[in-house]
Design a protein around this motif. Sequence first.
Motif, short mmCIF file in Angstrom:
data_model
loop_
_atom_site.label_atom_id
_atom_site.label_comp_id
_atom_site.label_asym_id
_atom_site.label_seq_id
_atom_site.Cartn_x
_atom_site.Cartn_y
_atom_site.Cartn_z
N SER A 17 -11.42 14.67 59.63
CA SER A 17 -12.20 13.43 59.60
C SER A 17 -13.66 13.68 59.76
O SER A 17 -14.09 14.79 60.43
CB SER A 17 -11.86 12.48 60.50
OG SER A 17 -10.60 12.04 60.53
N LEU A 18 -14.38 13.18 59.25
CA LEU A 18 -15.93 13.13 59.40
C LEU A 18 -16.49 11.50 59.38
O LEU A 18 -15.76 10.86 58.51
CB LEU A 18 -16.66 13.74 58.35
CG LEU A 18 -16.63 15.25 58.23
CD1 LEU A 18 -17.38 15.83 57.09
CD2 LEU A 18 -17.21 15.80 59.34
N ARG A 19 -17.47 11.20 59.92
CA ARG A 19 -18.20 10.05 59.76
C ARG A 19 -19.46 10.31 59.57
O ARG A 19 -20.29 11.02 60.28
CB ARG A 19 -18.18 9.33 61.19
CG ARG A 19 -18.74 7.94 60.97
CD ARG A 19 -18.67 7.17 62.26
NE ARG A 19 -19.89 7.48 63.18
CZ ARG A 19 -20.21 6.57 64.21
NH1 ARG A 19 -19.67 5.27 64.54
NH2 ARG A 19 -21.35 6.90 65.20
N LEU A 20 -19.83 9.69 58.58
CA LEU A 20 -21.36 9.76 58.01
C LEU A 20 -22.09 8.43 58.29
O LEU A 20 -21.69 7.36 58.39
CB LEU A 20 -21.38 9.94 56.28
CG LEU A 20 -20.51 11.10 55.65
CD1 LEU A 20 -20.78 10.94 54.14
CD2 LEU A 20 -20.90 12.27 56.22
N SER A 21 -23.58 8.67 58.54
CA SER A 21 -24.46 7.75 58.91
C SER A 21 -25.38 7.78 57.99
O SER A 21 -26.02 8.72 57.36
CB SER A 21 -25.01 7.85 60.48
OG SER A 21 -23.93 8.15 61.23
#
Length: 125
Positions: A17-21
Amino acid sequence: QLQLVESGGGLVQPGGSLRLSCVASGFTVDYYAIGWFRQAIGKEREGVACISSRGGSTDYYGSAKGRFTISRDNAKNTVYLQMNSLKPEDTAVYYCARQMFQLCMPPRPESYDYWGQGTQVTVSS
């Protein structure tokens, strides 16, 4: 000065998983629909997700459905893209962009007037 700045990309293993901002300046994200796009090498830019202004209804496109979640933090003037169950085919440069409308329209790049510089996401073992 109106600006969008993405961050959060990187190298992740398949299934991760990754969270982009996407941090906005010069305008209020709550007043516009904000979208995420991606572009892989040799391919056209494609829409990933969009969040409408105010009420924040969301649309997802293609393989993002069921795996990605777009959200907005008005206090931080930031839009996020949470990406789960990542696959090698998700490898691309991811861009956020401001749409010229308040509601999410079909994800045509020409409907967006301001773009960030992009953040690289690489899914590989």
